[in-house]
Enzyme design. Structure first.
Site, PDB file in Angstrom:
ATOM      1  N   LYS A   1       7.115  10.252   1.319  1.00  0.00           N
ATOM      2  CA  LYS A   1       6.633   9.096   2.060  1.00  0.00           C
ATOM      3  C   LYS A   1       5.983   8.090   0.990  1.00  0.00           C
ATOM      4  O   LYS A   1       5.767   6.682   1.106  1.00  0.00           O
ATOM      5  CB  LYS A   1       5.985   9.906   3.127  1.00  0.00           C
ATOM      6  CG  LYS A   1       5.117   8.267   3.946  1.00  0.00           C
ATOM      7  CD  LYS A   1       5.983   7.345   4.835  1.00  0.00           C
ATOM      8  CE  LYS A   1       5.622   6.079   4.763  1.00  0.00           C
ATOM      9  NZ  LYS A   1       4.380   6.090   5.561  1.00  0.00           N
TER      10      LYS A   1
ATOM     11  N   CYS B   1      -0.779   0.253   5.568  1.00  0.00           N
ATOM     12  CA  CYS B   1       0.412   0.792   3.950  1.00  0.00           C
ATOM     13  C   CYS B   1       0.338   0.708   2.592  1.00  0.00           C
ATOM     14  O   CYS B   1      -0.240   1.390   1.869  1.00  0.00           O
ATOM     15  CB  CYS B   1       1.869   1.001   4.863  1.00  0.00           C
ATOM     16  SG  CYS B   1       1.157   1.816   6.467  1.00  0.00           S
TER      17      CYS B   1
HETATM   18  N1  LIG Z   1       1.249   0.782  11.164  1.00  0.00           N
HETATM   19  C1  LIG Z   1       2.330   0.862  10.083  1.00  0.00           C
HETATM   20  O1  LIG Z   1       3.338   0.351  10.131  1.00  0.00           O
HETATM   21  C2  LIG Z   1       2.214   2.518   9.797  1.00  0.00           C
HETATM   22  C3  LIG Z   1       3.707   2.367   9.304  1.00  0.00           C
HETATM   23  C4  LIG Z   1       3.895   4.195   8.971  1.00  0.00           C
HETATM   24  C5  LIG Z   1       3.338   5.012   8.896  1.00  0.00           C
HETATM   25  N2  LIG Z   1       1.820   5.017   8.820  1.00  0.00           N
HETATM   26  C6  LIG Z   1       0.318   6.158   9.577  1.00  0.00           C
HETATM   27  O2  LIG Z   1      -0.169   5.886  10.990  1.00  0.00           O
HETATM   28  C7  LIG Z   1      -0.775   6.526  10.845  1.00  0.00           C
HETATM   29  C8  LIG Z   1      -1.113   5.658  11.634  1.00  0.00           C
HETATM   30  O3  LIG Z   1      -1.175   4.638  11.412  1.00  0.00           O
HETATM   31  P1  LIG Z   1      -1.758   3.430  13.257  1.00  0.00           P
HETATM   32  O4  LIG Z   1      -0.639   1.808  12.352  1.00  0.00           O
HETATM   33  O5  LIG Z   1      -0.584   3.619  14.356  1.00  0.00           O
HETATM   34  O6  LIG Z   1      -3.162   3.733  12.917  1.00  0.00           O
HETATM   35  P2  LIG Z   1      -3.770   2.186  14.058  1.00  0.00           P
HETATM   36  O7  LIG Z   1      -5.573   2.510  13.356  1.00  0.00           O
HETATM   37  O8  LIG Z   1      -3.130   1.878  15.326  1.00  0.00           O
HETATM   38  O9  LIG Z   1      -4.490   3.885  15.653  1.00  0.00           O
HETATM   39  C9  LIG Z   1      -4.997   4.691  14.906  1.00  0.00           C
HETATM   40  C10 LIG Z   1      -5.047   5.275  16.510  1.00  0.00           C
HETATM   41  O10 LIG Z   1      -6.281   6.747  15.987  1.00  0.00           O
HETATM   42  C11 LIG Z   1      -6.768   6.890  17.058  1.00  0.00           C
HETATM   43  N3  LIG Z   1      -7.942   8.629  16.135  1.00  0.00           N
HETATM   44  C12 LIG Z   1      -8.881   8.260  15.013  1.00  0.00           C
HETATM   45  N4  LIG Z   1      -8.896   9.406  14.896  1.00  0.00           N
HETATM   46  C13 LIG Z   1      -8.706   9.915  15.651  1.00  0.00           C
HETATM   47  C14 LIG Z   1      -8.595  11.228  15.922  1.00  0.00           C
HETATM   48  N5  LIG Z   1      -9.401  12.660  15.300  1.00  0.00           N
HETATM   49  N6  LIG Z   1      -8.282  12.280  16.574  1.00  0.00           N
HETATM   50  C15 LIG Z   1      -7.321  10.858  17.918  1.00  0.00           C
HETATM   51  N7  LIG Z   1      -7.107   9.538  17.410  1.00  0.00           N
HETATM   52  C16 LIG Z   1      -7.687   9.130  16.547  1.00  0.00           C
HETATM   53  C17 LIG Z   1      -7.361   5.534  16.879  1.00  0.00           C
HETATM   54  O11 LIG Z   1      -8.810   5.634  18.236  1.00  0.00           O
HETATM   55  C18 LIG Z   1      -6.425   4.579  17.332  1.00  0.00           C
HETATM   56  O12 LIG Z   1      -5.807   4.386  18.327  1.00  0.00           O
HETATM   57  C19 LIG Z   1      -1.707   6.383   9.112  1.00  0.00           C
HETATM   58  O13 LIG Z   1      -1.445   7.889   8.399  1.00  0.00           O
HETATM   59  C20 LIG Z   1      -0.210   5.235   8.713  1.00  0.00           C
HETATM   60  O14 LIG Z   1      -0.507   5.246   7.027  1.00  0.00           O
HETATM   61  C21 LIG Z   1       1.864   3.810   9.801  1.00  0.00           C
HETATM   62  C1  LIG Z   2       7.411   4.118   7.292  1.00  0.00           C
HETATM   63  C2  LIG Z   2       6.104   2.522   6.574  1.00  0.00           C
HETATM   64  O1  LIG Z   2       4.972   3.077   6.449  1.00  0.00           O
HETATM   65  N1  LIG Z   2       6.689   2.077   6.823  1.00  0.00           N
HETATM   66  C3  LIG Z   2       6.605   1.092   5.615  1.00  0.00           C
HETATM   67  C4  LIG Z   2       5.683  -0.661   6.387  1.00  0.00           C
HETATM   68  O2  LIG Z   2       5.163  -0.890   5.692  1.00  0.00           O
HETATM   69  P1  LIG Z   2       3.871  -2.516   6.250  1.00  0.00           P
HETATM   70  O3  LIG Z   2       4.212  -2.961   8.259  1.00  0.00           O
HETATM   71  O4  LIG Z   2       3.053  -2.286   5.274  1.00  0.00           O
HETATM   72  O5  LIG Z   2       4.911  -3.179   6.146  1.00  0.00           O
HETATM   73  P2  LIG Z   2       5.766  -4.339   4.310  1.00  0.00           P
HETATM   74  O6  LIG Z   2       6.983  -5.383   4.148  1.00  0.00           O
HETATM   75  O7  LIG Z   2       6.059  -3.044   3.804  1.00  0.00           O
HETATM   76  O8  LIG Z   2       4.124  -5.414   4.379  1.00  0.00           O
HETATM   77  C5  LIG Z   2       3.634  -5.117   3.503  1.00  0.00           C
HETATM   78  C6  LIG Z   2       2.439  -6.377   2.664  1.00  0.00           C
HETATM   79  O9  LIG Z   2       3.494  -7.010   2.030  1.00  0.00           O
HETATM   80  C7  LIG Z   2       3.631  -8.153   2.106  1.00  0.00           C
HETATM   81  N2  LIG Z   2       5.424  -8.056   1.398  1.00  0.00           N
HETATM   82  C8  LIG Z   2       6.514  -7.460   2.137  1.00  0.00           C
HETATM   83  C9  LIG Z   2       7.679  -7.295   1.683  1.00  0.00           C
HETATM   84  C10 LIG Z   2       7.918  -8.500   0.200  1.00  0.00           C
HETATM   85  O10 LIG Z   2       8.961  -8.293  -0.158  1.00  0.00           O
HETATM   86  N3  LIG Z   2       6.562  -8.904  -0.154  1.00  0.00           N
HETATM   87  C11 LIG Z   2       5.544  -8.961   0.622  1.00  0.00           C
HETATM   88  O11 LIG Z   2       4.728 -10.216   0.074  1.00  0.00           O
HETATM   89  C12 LIG Z   2       3.869  -8.612   3.788  1.00  0.00           C
HETATM   90  O12 LIG Z   2       4.164  -9.581   3.719  1.00  0.00           O
HETATM   91  C13 LIG Z   2       2.329  -7.545   3.382  1.00  0.00           C
HETATM   92  O13 LIG Z   2       1.256  -8.264   3.668  1.00  0.00           O
HETATM   93  O14 LIG Z   2       7.166  -1.090   6.856  1.00  0.00           O
HETATM   94  C14 LIG Z   2       8.074  -1.130   5.696  1.00  0.00           C
HETATM   95  C15 LIG Z   2       8.821  -1.771   5.602  1.00  0.00           C
HETATM   96  O15 LIG Z   2       8.687  -3.312   6.020  1.00  0.00           O
HETATM   97  C16 LIG Z   2       7.608   0.159   4.724  1.00  0.00           C
HETATM   98  O16 LIG Z   2       8.888   0.109   3.443  1.00  0.00           O
HETATM   99  C17 LIG Z   2       6.282   0.629   4.713  1.00  0.00           C
HETATM  100  O17 LIG Z   2       7.159   1.676   3.831  1.00  0.00           O
END
Ligand SMILES: NC(=O)c1ccc[n+]([C@@H]2O[C@H](COP(=O)([O-])OP(=O)(O)OC[C@H]3O[C@@H](n4cnc5c(N)ncnc54)[C@H](O)[C@@H]3O)[C@@H](O)[C@H]2O)c1
Ligand SMILES: CC(=O)N[C@@H]1[C@@H](OP(=O)(O)OP(=O)(O)OC[C@H]2O[C@@H](n3ccc(=O)[nH]c3=O)[C@H](O)[C@@H]2O)O[C@H](CO)[C@@H](O)[C@@H]1O
Length: 472
Positions: A238, A292
């Site tokens: 990841k 991320c």
């Molecule tokens: N946002 C994305 O695109 C994305 C994609 C893939 C992976 N992730 C990963 O997913 C994880 C969560 O990200 P997210 O976007 O859902 O975050 P988020 O900020 O949207 O939500 C996090 C939630 O967790 C809750 N929380 C915090 N501490 C807690 C605890 N101790 N017990 C229970 N709940 C608690 C918060 O109140 C909040 O509601 C991160 O590790 C992130 O790297 C995010």
């Molecule tokens: C599972 C998970 O963790 N998923 C992550 C999630 O990541 P994310 O939601 O943070 O989105 P990203 O698309 O990576 O954008 C991040 C920032 O980078 C800028 N950007 C992006 C592309 C580009 O060519 N040039 C840029 O400048 C964009 O504007 C923004 O500010 O989705 C991605 C697939 O979309 C995954 O690969 C990535 O693992």
């Protein structure tokens, strides 16, 4: 292999046959708890509820819990999520609570989906993960399986999660299973991703943990379940995916600066270069936001003592794009003879200081998340130079705007009447597709190649050729 214990509903080291385990999991006899109900956690909890019929979501935010228990989703623009939350709450397969310890005591599968952020020093901040682990430990039983879906620095599961669970619960580490099964989900398509856009990666701290986790995800995903040799590999998969993206975007951004120097269109050059299979240059822009991509490199550089110039350099290139965007804006204003420049330093100059409109403040199009958004350093620099900064972002609510003291909120439909000297497209939300760019009567810096080249307005592009004199 540890002794066969009475594991109740647990799947780890159970005596039940595999078919019986699958039947128990999908029949509601293996209670699940999901910790963290945010942008990623709520979609995950809803899918777990849909498959298991018996899932409790745990969050520390009472408002989140109340919203979910009403059958509503606080996570917007996730296709299918509102309906799935409504359906699973209505049939009682999904419930939400702030009482994590009680949920942990009832659960046999514990899924961690809390944020993993950075300290101000750029080192991994695992405090929320540790808090969730401690909550689980309060109710952990022999035969339970703990799944880490949060993105964490490699080795976190083996070096931190397992010892902490054993220490806090008093159980022998062999009595329960732990697996890293990282979320590979993109906001805006979360349900599809969880259900199988990509293969699901599963890596246990031992073979039995891998087996139990793979059985669960085989019931959840329509795609393959990829079992890695151990939890560390699964965590690294990841983080490596994210680091690949940050470095690739840095390359695109650096090439944009070269394209500007040679007065060429970087978008055309990248698009054509990417027509051969060994090239996948990403897209340049004003920066890399979200929690991320700009964070994951620090899960390596801030966690391991390795001589690494590449990842820090890529981070510096991407973070430097805010400065680059401001410098392009200054050159654009000068080319348009806009009075005042952006270095006003007296009251009189401030009166002439440009009024700059930022379109799109969140970190990514159509996503309501300001964390690490490139618009924030851009606005800070413009304000520091004395400019008046206005912003349009339909994804933001009043609470978000309260945090944006550097930016004056305006509505899209009235923005052209705000006496704007320059427009910067930072994040191209769908709402901007119908904008009448000529109505601004001001030069436009397109940070995301969002404005069609045929537009009859003075449009400058980060990495793109500057408009011909006809548009001056
Ligand atoms: N946002 C994305 O695109 C994305 C994609 C893939 C992976 N992730 C990963 O997913 C994880 C969560 O990200 P997210 O976007 O859902 O975050 P988020 O900020 O949207 O939500 C996090 C939630 O967790 C809750 N929380 C915090 N501490 C807690 C605890 N101790 N017990 C229970 N709940 C608690 C918060 O109140 C909040 O509601 C991160 O590790 C992130 O790297 C995010
Ligand atoms: C599972 C998970 O963790 N998923 C992550 C999630 O990541 P994310 O939601 O943070 O989105 P990203 O698309 O990576 O954008 C991040 C920032 O980078 C800028 N950007 C992006 C592309 C580009 O060519 N040039 C840029 O400048 C964009 O504007 C923004 O500010 O989705 C991605 C697939 O979309 C995954 O690969 C990535 O693992």
């Amino acid at each position: 292999m540890s002794q066969q214990l009475d594991h109740g509903a647990g799947l780890y080291n159970t005596e039940r046959s595999e078919p019986a385990q699958r039947e128990a999991f999908t029949g509601g006899d293996v209670p699940v708890a999901v910790y963290g109900l945010g942008k990623m956690g709520l979609p995950l909890a809803a899918v777990y509820a849909d498959v298991s019929g018996n899932t409790v979501g745990v969050d520390i935010d009472k408002r989140v819990i109340e919203t979910i228990n009403r059958g509503d989703s606080h996570v917007k623009r996730e296709p299918g999520l509102a309906d799935l939350v409504s359906e699973t709450v209505a049939d009682d397969s999904l419930r939400a609570t702030t009482d994590g310890s009680a949920a942990a005591a009832d659960a046999a599968v514990h899924v961690i989906m809390v944020p993993t952020l950075l300290t101000d020093e750029g080192t991994p901040d695992l405090s929320m993960l540790t808090a969730a682990v401690d909550t689980i430990a309060d109710g952990l039983s022999a035969g339970d399986l703990v799944i880490v879906e949060s993105t964490v620095p490699p080795r976190t599961t083996v070096d931190h999660v397992v010892p902490r669970l054993a220490e806090q619960s008093g159980l022998d580490p062999d009595a329960f299973g732990v697996a890293a099964c990282p979320e590979r989900t993109v906001s805006g398509q979360a349900l599809a991703d969880i259900r199988g856009t990509h293969p699901k990666v599963v890596g246990g701290v031992d073979a039995e943990s891998t087996r139990a986790a793979a059985l669960i995800y085989d019931e959840i995903t329509d795609n393959e379940v990829l079992e890695t040799s151990d939890a560390t590999i699964a965590e690294a998969v990841k983080v490596f995916e994210g680091v690949y993206r940050d470095v690739n975007i840095a390359l695109a951004n650096q090439l944009a600066t070269y394209a500007d120097a040679m007065d060429a269109d970087v978008t055309e050059a990248i698009d054509v270069a990417n027509t051969q299979p060994f090239c996948e240059i990403h897209t340049p822009g004003p920066g890399v936001g979200g929690h991320c991509i700009p964070v994951y490199p620090y899960f390596l550089t801030g966690a391991f003592d390795v001589d690494d110039d590449l990842l820090p350099t890529a981070r510096a290139v991407n973070d430097g794009m805010a400065d680059y965007t401001v410098s392009m804006l200054e050159a654009m204003l000068a080319a348009h003879g806009t009075e005042g420049g952006t270095d006003a330093d007296t009251e009189a100059d401030t009166a002439d200081a440009p009024r700059v409109l930022l379109l799109g403040l969140t970190y990514k199009a159509n996503i309501a998340e300001l964390r690490n958004a490139p618009s924030l350093p851009i606005a800070r620099q413009l304000r520091a130079a004395g400019a008046t900064v206005l912003g349009v972002d339909p994804m933001l609510d009043d609470e978000d705007w309260d945090e944006l003291e550097d930016i004056e909120c305006v509505e899209l439909d009235t923005a052209p009447t705000q006496n704007i000297d320059a427009v910067v497209v930072v994040t191209p939300h769908d709402e901007f597709e119908t904008v009448d760019w000529a109505a601004f009567e001001a030069p436009i810096l397109d940070g995301r190649q969002a404005i069609p080249p045929t537009t009859d307005a003075p449009v400058y592009r980060v990495g793109g050729p500057w408009p011909d004199p006809a548009h001056e």
